[in-house]
Design a protein around this motif. Sequence first.
Motif, PDB file in Angstrom:
ATOM      1  N   ILE A 108       0.848  -1.322   0.078  1.00 38.78           N
ATOM      2  CA  ILE A 108       0.174  -0.036   0.003  1.00 38.78           C
ATOM      3  C   ILE A 108       0.748   1.227  -0.097  1.00 38.78           C
ATOM      4  O   ILE A 108       0.728   2.409  -0.669  1.00 38.78           O
ATOM      5  N   LEU A 109       1.986   1.447   0.846  1.00 41.12           N
ATOM      6  CA  LEU A 109       2.929   2.449   0.937  1.00 41.12           C
ATOM      7  C   LEU A 109       3.640   2.756  -0.540  1.00 41.12           C
ATOM      8  O   LEU A 109       3.554   3.659  -1.076  1.00 41.12           O
ATOM      9  N   THR A 110       4.005   1.445  -1.034  1.00 43.52           N
ATOM     10  CA  THR A 110       4.719   1.576  -2.270  1.00 43.52           C
ATOM     11  C   THR A 110       3.647   1.899  -3.566  1.00 43.52           C
ATOM     12  O   THR A 110       3.954   2.871  -4.283  1.00 43.52           O
ATOM     13  N   ASP A 111       2.443   1.565  -3.607  1.00 40.93           N
ATOM     14  CA  ASP A 111       1.408   1.908  -4.396  1.00 40.93           C
ATOM     15  C   ASP A 111       1.002   3.441  -4.372  1.00 40.93           C
ATOM     16  O   ASP A 111       0.867   4.308  -5.303  1.00 40.93           O
ATOM     17  N   ARG A 112       1.084   4.049  -2.983  1.00 36.63           N
ATOM     18  CA  ARG A 112       0.630   5.366  -2.641  1.00 36.63           C
ATOM     19  C   ARG A 112       1.921   6.140  -3.305  1.00 36.63           C
ATOM     20  O   ARG A 112       1.752   7.367  -3.809  1.00 36.63           O
ATOM     21  N   ALA A 113       3.062   5.894  -3.058  1.00 37.49           N
ATOM     22  CA  ALA A 113       4.247   6.410  -3.328  1.00 37.49           C
ATOM     23  C   ALA A 113       4.413   6.685  -5.135  1.00 37.49           C
ATOM     24  O   ALA A 113       4.703   7.619  -5.477  1.00 37.49           O
ATOM     25  N   GLU A 114       4.081   5.566  -5.726  1.00 34.10           N
ATOM     26  CA  GLU A 114       4.059   5.544  -7.169  1.00 34.10           C
ATOM     27  C   GLU A 114       2.656   6.325  -7.874  1.00 34.10           C
ATOM     28  O   GLU A 114       2.810   7.144  -8.827  1.00 34.10           O
ATOM     29  N   ILE A 115       1.734   6.490  -7.031  1.00 39.10           N
ATOM     30  CA  ILE A 115       0.544   7.245  -7.480  1.00 39.10           C
ATOM     31  C   ILE A 115       0.960   8.751  -7.102  1.00 39.10           C
ATOM     32  O   ILE A 115       0.492   9.621  -8.040  1.00 39.10           O
ATOM     33  N   ILE A 149      -5.019   9.453  -0.839  1.00 30.11           N
ATOM     34  CA  ILE A 149      -4.933   8.444  -1.795  1.00 30.11           C
ATOM     35  C   ILE A 149      -5.281   7.263  -1.023  1.00 30.11           C
ATOM     36  O   ILE A 149      -4.882   6.970   0.008  1.00 30.11           O
ATOM     37  N   GLU A 150      -6.221   6.572  -1.853  1.00 33.83           N
ATOM     38  CA  GLU A 150      -6.944   5.305  -1.347  1.00 33.83           C
ATOM     39  C   GLU A 150      -6.673   4.257  -1.957  1.00 33.83           C
ATOM     40  O   GLU A 150      -7.079   4.191  -3.424  1.00 33.83           O
TER      41      GLU A 150
END
Length: 163
Positions: free
Chosen positions: A12-19, A86-87
């Motif tokens: 989730i943290l990686t996804d939020r950083a990428e977004i 970001i969710e």
Amino acid sequence: MDNEAMRRQLQILTDRAEITDLMDRYLRSLDDEVLDEEWARAFHTEDVTAEMPIGTVHGRDAVLAHVRRGMALFDRTVHLGTNAIIEVDGDRATARGAQLSTHVLADGSENVFISAGHTEADLVRTPDGWRIAATALRVVWTQGTPPRLPADLTAAPAGPAAF
């Protein structure tokens, strides 16, 4: 926290950083003025929907054409985005953040037009990374001289002419 929970949290943290990176690069790209097919593929799904103050369009090619036309109204710009919430839900996500855009008109006047509001985006994970599937810019206020819009680029009824 067990290993599986830690792995999910890290994802989730990686996804939020990428977004966050995608959204930041998108706004920066508007100022860099390199708006080509590669640009469109780097940020949008093929079937993206984009709601902008100068109209709503569907499809990556239509977004590219519309953004090019809108940005041509300005000689120079600076777009700032911040406070993104970001969710992430698996391979889908939503993002909502504040946007402040400063524009120098391309009409030779050197007039400045500022718009501020919120950007909302639906994103999907693709084999090439996160991409914007739907986006809307909701302008809350403007200041200065808006650009003169060509007849086929009309401001959305609910908001001022801003990009």
